[in-house]
Design a protein around this motif. Structure first.
Motif, PDB file in Angstrom:
ATOM      1  N   ASP A  75       0.816  -1.211   0.000  1.00 57.95           N
ATOM      2  CA  ASP A  75       0.000   0.000   0.000  1.00 57.95           C
ATOM      3  C   ASP A  75       0.854   1.267   0.000  1.00 57.95           C
ATOM      4  N   ARG A  76       1.977   1.254   0.717  1.00 54.85           N
ATOM      5  CA  ARG A  76       2.802   2.457   0.856  1.00 54.85           C
ATOM      6  C   ARG A  76       3.949   2.499  -0.143  1.00 54.85           C
ATOM      7  N   SER A  77       4.028   1.514  -1.030  1.00 59.06           N
ATOM      8  CA  SER A  77       5.130   1.469  -1.992  1.00 59.06           C
ATOM      9  C   SER A  77       4.977   2.557  -3.049  1.00 59.06           C
ATOM     10  N   PRO A  78       6.083   3.225  -3.436  1.00 55.40           N
ATOM     11  CA  PRO A  78       6.019   4.232  -4.503  1.00 55.40           C
ATOM     12  C   PRO A  78       5.937   3.603  -5.889  1.00 55.40           C
ATOM     13  N   ASP A  79       6.184   2.303  -5.994  1.00 54.63           N
ATOM     14  CA  ASP A  79       6.141   1.623  -7.280  1.00 54.63           C
ATOM     15  C   ASP A  79       4.702   1.264  -7.639  1.00 54.63           C
ATOM     16  N   ALA A  80       4.521   0.899  -8.885  1.00 50.88           N
ATOM     17  CA  ALA A  80       3.191   0.486  -9.350  1.00 50.88           C
ATOM     18  C   ALA A  80       2.727  -0.750  -8.578  1.00 50.88           C
ATOM     19  N   TRP A  81       1.405  -0.849  -8.435  1.00 51.67           N
ATOM     20  CA  TRP A  81       0.852  -1.904  -7.583  1.00 51.67           C
ATOM     21  C   TRP A  81       1.175  -3.304  -8.085  1.00 51.67           C
ATOM     22  N   ASN A  82       1.383  -3.448  -9.420  1.00 50.60           N
ATOM     23  CA  ASN A  82       1.623  -4.776  -9.975  1.00 50.60           C
ATOM     24  C   ASN A  82       3.107  -5.115 -10.120  1.00 50.60           C
ATOM     25  N   LYS A  83       3.966  -4.342  -9.535  1.00 50.24           N
ATOM     26  CA  LYS A  83       5.394  -4.647  -9.574  1.00 50.24           C
ATOM     27  C   LYS A  83       5.738  -5.756  -8.579  1.00 50.24           C
ATOM     28  N   SER A  84       6.618  -6.641  -9.025  1.00 44.14           N
ATOM     29  CA  SER A  84       6.982  -7.770  -8.155  1.00 44.14           C
ATOM     30  C   SER A  84       7.770  -7.328  -6.930  1.00 44.14           C
ATOM     31  N   VAL A  85       8.395  -6.150  -7.012  1.00 48.90           N
ATOM     32  CA  VAL A  85       9.179  -5.669  -5.880  1.00 48.90           C
ATOM     33  C   VAL A  85       8.303  -5.403  -4.666  1.00 48.90           C
ATOM     34  N   ASN A  86       7.022  -5.233  -4.874  1.00 49.45           N
ATOM     35  CA  ASN A  86       6.111  -4.986  -3.754  1.00 49.45           C
ATOM     36  C   ASN A  86       5.905  -6.236  -2.882  1.00 49.45           C
ATOM     37  N   ALA A  87       6.324  -7.408  -3.394  1.00 48.08           N
ATOM     38  CA  ALA A  87       6.152  -8.650  -2.633  1.00 48.08           C
ATOM     39  C   ALA A  87       7.370  -8.966  -1.766  1.00 48.08           C
ATOM     40  N   VAL A  88       8.364  -8.049  -1.748  1.00 50.59           N
ATOM     41  CA  VAL A  88       9.578  -8.332  -0.992  1.00 50.59           C
ATOM     42  C   VAL A  88       9.281  -8.507   0.496  1.00 50.59           C
ATOM     43  N   ALA A  89       8.522  -7.586   1.071  1.00 46.28           N
ATOM     44  CA  ALA A  89       8.230  -7.667   2.507  1.00 46.28           C
ATOM     45  C   ALA A  89       7.488  -8.950   2.841  1.00 46.28           C
ATOM     46  N   PHE A  90       6.479  -9.262   2.030  1.00 46.12           N
ATOM     47  CA  PHE A  90       5.736 -10.501   2.278  1.00 46.12           C
ATOM     48  C   PHE A  90       6.646 -11.720   2.135  1.00 46.12           C
ATOM     49  N   ALA A  91       7.513 -11.716   1.119  1.00 44.63           N
ATOM     50  CA  ALA A  91       8.392 -12.872   0.895  1.00 44.63           C
ATOM     51  C   ALA A  91       9.362 -13.064   2.068  1.00 44.63           C
ATOM     52  N   TRP A  92       9.911 -11.960   2.589  1.00 43.71           N
ATOM     53  CA  TRP A  92      10.843 -12.073   3.706  1.00 43.71           C
ATOM     54  C   TRP A  92      10.176 -12.718   4.926  1.00 43.71           C
ATOM     55  N   VAL A  93       9.022 -12.217   5.268  1.00 40.16           N
ATOM     56  CA  VAL A  93       8.340 -12.715   6.467  1.00 40.16           C
ATOM     57  C   VAL A  93       7.814 -14.132   6.233  1.00 40.16           C
TER      58      VAL A  93
END
Length: 406
Positions: free
Chosen positions: A131-149
């Protein structure tokens, strides 16, 4: 590898110090990894390093107590991380605190609670980062936090499962060791009882004969020296027999391998004539009555029958106060019956004693699945009755021949 094991042992010995050091290391790494030109959203007038230094305290400081309060520490760390994500970067080393806290919960807490708390934390951090990411919502980089946890959840669950598996293996090993020790103690106790029965039967029988013949020799030494010499000869023969059987016992006990063949054959029903003759010389006339066709019986039953007859007649000679006894052997299709009866006024076990002879005969009969009864006869005197099954003992005959021959 040796250094790794040493550090691991030190960490287990001082868990709070180790976790405190881990928290400090992650805190410093997070501060050092902050980009030089990092800016804060909507808070551009604040120093990003200062904000990270303040926000990092609730994220990393609770890790020092992660082992003692894993769920509470996870809640504080996740809340601190989400708070920083609201005004600062949504990715980076700041996620290390949440990953360690999630791993701790999933590796130590009960599985259902751990998975529920772990995945809720992963979803909260992942959704906030997206939600707070500056990148587009469909970018894979937005899954980094979820992937780490999520990775921390998976690793923690794997470690918990491995610990449970190792604990189960160790518990089974402890139980198996305890079972082996109990079995060893049981075997030792059974062996001691068996040796005690053998020594009681061997020594008791021959000592009784020696005592009788020695008494006769002492009584007629002056008046009938020839009779005294004969009695002493019987004493010498009984002593020689006792020594021979004791030597055979010791020889078998000294054998290192249980499968070794005994030096001398175990006594059995074929030696009954010699046994009855020894009692006859001691002044006890035994009338033997056989029913059925005499035949070979399993070795365990053969030895048991011989020892029971020997002990029964020894008791008659010592305690019954009579010079006559009756021995009945009944050979049936599936059992051997033994009955020893006397008509004396005494008892076959002296009053006030433990009665090891009767106990030993009862144990011998039970060892081959038989039954034992002893008590006053219908016409007075004392009677011993034993039933020894042949079918049950046949399968144990080889083992009993080796173990019971001493």
């Amino acid at each position: 590898m040796h250094l790794f094991h040493s550090c691991r042992a030190l960490a287990r010995a001082h868990p709070y110090r180790a976790d405190g050091l881990l928290a400090v290391v992650f805190y410093v790494v997070t501060l050092v990894a902050l980009p030089a030109h990092q800016t804060l959203r909507d808070w551009s007038d604040l120093n990003p390093l200062l904000v990270l230094a303040v926000a990092g305290v609730p994220v990393f400081a609770p890790l020092a107590w992660r082992r003692r309060y894993p769920v509470a520490v996870l809640g504080i760390v996740v809340a601190g991380t989400i708070g920083y994500m609201v005004i600062g970067p949504v990715r980076g080393p700041i996620l290390l605190g949440s990953a360690v806290a999630v791993y701790t919960v999933c590796s130590t807490v009960e599985r259902r609670l751990a998975l529920a708390v772990g995945w809720c934390s992963a979803l909260a951090l992942g959704i906030t980062s997206w939600d707070r990411s500056p990148d587009a919502w469909n970018k894979s980089v937005n899954a980094v936090a979820f992937a780490w946890v999520a990775l921390a959840v998976a690793v923690g669950e794997a470690v918990r499962s491995r610990r449970a598996f190792v604990a189960a293996i160790e518990e089974r090993a402890r139980r198996a060791e305890h079972t082996r020790e109990e079995e060893a103690r049981r075997r030792v106790a059974e062996e001691r009882m068996r040796i005690a029965r053998e020594l009681h039967d061997i020594v008791g029988h021959h000592i009784a004969l020696i005592n009788v013949q020695a008494g006769v020799a002492s009584h007629v030494l002056d008046s009938q020296p020839e009779l005294a010499r004969a009695a002493l000869a019987h004493v010498r023969e009984a002593g020689r027999s006792a020594l021979s059987e004791l030597n055979a016992t010791v020889s078998v006990l000294r054998q290192g391998d249980e499968t070794d063949t005994p030096i001398e054959p175990a006594p059995g029903l074929e030696q009954l004539p010699s046994l009855l003759e020894s009692f006859d010389r001691a002044g006890l006339r035994v009338s033997r009555l056989d029913e059925g066709e005499p035949r070979r019986v399993p070795a365990a039953v053969d030895l048991t029958a011989y020892r029971i007859v020997q002990e029964s007649l020894t008791n008659v000679r010592k305690h019954a106060g009579t010079s006559a006894a009756t021995l009945r052997l009944a050979y049936r299709r599936d059992a051997l019956s033994i009955e020893v009866e006397d008509d004396g006024p005494g008892a076959s076990e002296p009053a006030g004693r433990a009665g090891y002879g009767l106990i030993g005969m009862r144990e011998r009969a039970a060892s081959v699945g038989g039954s034992f009864r002893a008590g006053p006869g219908p016409d007075g005197g004392f009677r011993v009755r034993v039933e020894l099954p042949l079918a049950m003992a046949a399968q144990f005959s080889r083992t009993s021949l080796v173990n019971g021959s001493v």
